[in-house]
Write an enzyme that holds these catalytic residues in place. Sequence first.
Site, PDB file in Angstrom:
ATOM      1  N   TYR A   2      15.387  30.063  11.402  1.00 28.10           N
ATOM      2  CA  TYR A   2      14.215  30.838  11.791  1.00 28.10           C
ATOM      3  C   TYR A   2      14.042  30.834  13.312  1.00 28.10           C
ATOM      4  CZ  TYR A   2      12.512  31.141   6.980  1.00 28.10           C
ATOM      5  OH  TYR A   2      12.369  31.426   5.650  1.00 28.10           O
ATOM      6  N   LYS A  27       0.831  -1.199   0.000  1.00 24.88           N
ATOM      7  CA  LYS A  27       0.000   0.000   0.000  1.00 24.88           C
ATOM      8  C   LYS A  27       0.871   1.255   0.000  1.00 24.88           C
ATOM      9  CE  LYS A  27      -0.514  -0.279   5.039  1.00 24.88           C
ATOM     10  NZ  LYS A  27      -1.468  -0.359   6.165  1.00 24.88           N
TER      11      LYS A  27
END
Length: 379
Positions: free
Chosen positions: A260, A41
């Site tokens: 950041y 999957k």
Amino acid sequence: MQSPEFLSASSRLTVDLTALADNWRAMNERSGNARTAAVLKADAYGLGVVHAAPALYAAGARDFFVASVEEGAELRPLVPDGRIYILAGMWPGNEELFFENDLVPIINSEEQLAVFMAALSERGDHPCVLHVDTGMNRLGLSPEEAVALAHDPARPASFSPVLVMSHLACADDPGHPMNRYQLQRFREVTAAFEGVPASLANSGGVFLGADYHFDLTRPGIAVYGGEAIDGAVNPMKAVVTAEARIVQVRTVPSGETASYGASVRFGRDSRIATVAIGYADGYHRSVSGGGVTLRQAMPSGAFGFLHGMKVPHVGRVTMDLSLFDVTDLPETAVRAGDYIEVFGRNVAIDDVARAGGTIGYELLTSLGRRYHRTYVGGA
């Protein structure tokens, strides 16, 4: 031979199909007398079903599990005589995809049972799987509903499941009492469906031993190299290695900050490698070091591997770039253009996942489209 595109890519993946096949064989051996399926999957856990399926088929897999009927239709030409099970089951409007591609629906509810039986009334016999919920509380008939169905004299003769299955909730913790509870509940159901093959074990369930193996095991993450048991040494081979190019190496004086939010402050003069990988590539922001709001409970960040040494990630992962502290490597050893391994052979994907408060499955299935991929080996 590696292509020029691979050798020059900003970020790249090496998928070892021999390791994938070897991991499946190892789980097949652990499964004893049970058959061993391959779970494909999510595009083979993000690695590419068109490459993974033939390797697993060549290794000996003949039973395959995918999530949706669309995934099953894509898989069918790759495993022409394999049995493909669809975990999401059948719904009105997609019945023809099941019949045209010889796909086996997994019946997860009374509603899906009704859809399947209506389809049979028009098309005749077709195999199915009965899914029973033994404690996961996610999908499946209750054990009581399943047993009642088994003994229902009005049950249509055309309803004859080829497999009864359930799913373990806590198999990654061998000592968890839920494992024995689910095993007992599942045995109650299999006794009612005497003669019908049964399947309970996922990757962790295979390691729980023969009581959990029944007739078919369904290892997933272990085949792709991930950990199946918490806190244990992982015996599986690494299947995927992710690398990214160093764009720049810079010196940051002691006391200055980076990334950041000035999310890291250096306590010494440091050399920092800026690397071309970020959360747009599936290298999650949450694997950053301390100072990131989402990760206050886990202040230790991920590591990369460069020139024989693990090097820590620092600051926040950004969309396209990440920072690694390479101060402890010889100054002449690290150059712009070098590649750093962010997970794979030397940095376990599960260690990176833990740094981000997640699991290896999520990193694998998040791999972005910007990686240049190369596939090596085979079954």
